[in-house]
Design an enzyme around this catalytic site. Structure first.
Site: not given
Length: 453
Positions: A14, A21, A72
């Site tokens: 987003r 981010k 991850q």
């Protein structure tokens, strides 16, 4: 002792950006740095950052911090991300704090409160806040201080939706954590593993789950550019208030931008629209005029910067001033009483006491002696296309307007350079240098040219 895990693996779609981010800047530092510094304030035995999208960039950005990394590789939810930290915490058997890399307003005292809840007998503690409008957040069901469940909005009844207490995404766990993580299931629409599911798992094993109430702003996560701006404004407001309470005068404070690394003294005055960045230090009694930008710049007590000036890596002693519309680049040093006026650029040069460069000049790679005067349009031609060269201007020298000093060159103390000269050789002390063609007046030439004769 405790350990701390920061989850920073999300892609942040987003944000509409190629930059991960958690690396988007807040007041000159990556967003993630705020979470890291809050964690380090409690001196954890181990600090693990779980990375995923843009992992190499995140590792590089945190190169100066004492952290270890876990990865991850697949984005399978927050519980899955936390499970990736198990290897980095091998052999550690104490309590574990878990926070998010995109919640930069979380305070160290709140983290201490989460740990304190474990010392008081809880197996799991989570941070909650009460929001005026909790739409979109999971609601907290509790009985006294004990948490019964975290109910997602899509699963909530009207009665539950009326609850305003929500999960803020920060946790403390006892050493049962990694066993509990293996019991989390992904039976949801996204097929992901979520941390709030640990509430039910801990309770099923007879462990107490409690809520620690935090401040509303601590729950503010950053998922969009709009939220980034909102968080930055809150951080800015804190900084402005802090400095004003310490004696700094700000004209139209809501227009002023400054970073946490900036240092200000009492009786500093900042005009509207001022921007202060990096390792800038502004001494007592200094004035920074409207819409000026200072980055990694030192103003000693009593220095002045007039409006619309840009200073990067500069140093001004007391009584020196620059501007309006001045440009001081890295290595520019103005000694006491030196003056740089409008549309003057200085780079990697020292202007000694009382030097005056009033307007429209360029001084690069130069040493300008005390009391020298630099006329309008003067430039040091310091670059030959391959190398930079030095210009030395002696004490009390006077450089006439529109002169070019072609480096390497030395102008002696007290020397005069006639206006419009192109100086390519050294000028002796107290000499007059004239390096221009002799003027000739051809009588009647202009009239004859107009008449075509």
């Amino acid at each position: 002792m405790h350990a701390h895990v920061i989850l920073a693996a999300g892609q942040g779609t987003r944000m509409k950006s190629r930059l991960p981010k958690v690396l988007h800047p807040l007041l000159g530092r990556p967003m993630l740095a705020y979470a890291v510094e809050a964690a380090l304030a409690l001196a954890p035995e181990r600090l693990v950052v779980v990375v995923g999208h843009g992992g190499e960039a995140v590792r590089e950005a945190l190169g100066g911090y004492p952290v270890v990394f876990a990865e991850q590789k697949e984005q399978l939810g927050t519980a899955h991300a936390l499970l990736q930290a198990e290897g980095a915490l091998k052999g550690f058997s104490g309590p574990i704090l878990v926070t998010q890399g995109d919640t930069p307003l979380l305070a160290p005292d709140t983290l201490r409160a989460l740990l304190a809840a474990l010392k008081e007998g809880a197996g799991m503690a989570l941070l909650t806040v009460e929001l005026p409008d909790p739409t979109g957040y999971g609601r907290i069901l509790r009985e006294g201080e004990e948490v019964l469940a975290n109910v997602e909005e899509k699963d909530a009844s009207p009665e539950v939706k009326a609850i305003r207490e929500v999960n803020a995404g920060a946790y403390a766990f006892d050493p049962f954590l990694f066993q509990a993580l293996r019991e989390v299931r992904n039976e949801n629409a996204a097929r992901e593993y979520y941390l709030p599911d640990l509430i039910a798992i801990y309770r099923a094993h007879g462990k107490k789950v409690v809520a620690v109430r935090g401040r509303v702003e601590e729950a503010l996560g950053v998922n969009t550019r709009l939220e980034l701006a909102r968080v930055e404004e809150l951080l800015l407001d804190r900084l402005r208030r802090e400095w004003m309470l310490r004696g700094v005068r700000m004209l139209l404070p809501e227009t002023i931008y400054l970073e946490p690394s900036v240092e200000l003294a009492p009786d500093v005055t900042l005009g509207p629209g001022v921007v202060l960045k990096g390792k800038t230090r502004v001494g007592e009694g200094c004035e920074v005029g409207a819409y000026s930008v200072l980055e990694d710049t030192v103003l000693e007590p009593g220095a002045r910067v007039l409006p619309h000036s840009v200073l990067q890596g500069a140093h001004l002693e007391g009584g020196a001033d620059a501007g309006p519309f001045a440009r001081l680049r890295p290595g520019a040093v103005l000694k006491r009483g030196a003056h740089v006026g409008n549309f003057v650029e200085v780079k990697n040069s020292v202007l000694h006491e009382g030097v005056k460069a009033g307007h429209l000049a360029y001084l690069g790679d130069a040493e300008v002696g005390a009391g020298a005067n630099i006329g309008a349009g003067v430039i040091t031609a310091n670059y030959d296309g391959k190398r930079k060269h030095r210009t030395e201007i002696g004490e009390g020298a006077f450089i006439g307007s529109n002169s070019v000093l072609v480096a390497p060159v030395r102008i002696g103390p007290g020397a005069l350079v006639g206006a419009g000269s192109v100086v390519t050789e050294d000028v002796p002390e107290d000499a007059l240098a004239l390096a221009r063609a002799r003027q000739r007046n051809l009588l009647g030439y202009a009239r004859r040219k107009r008449e075509g004769s």
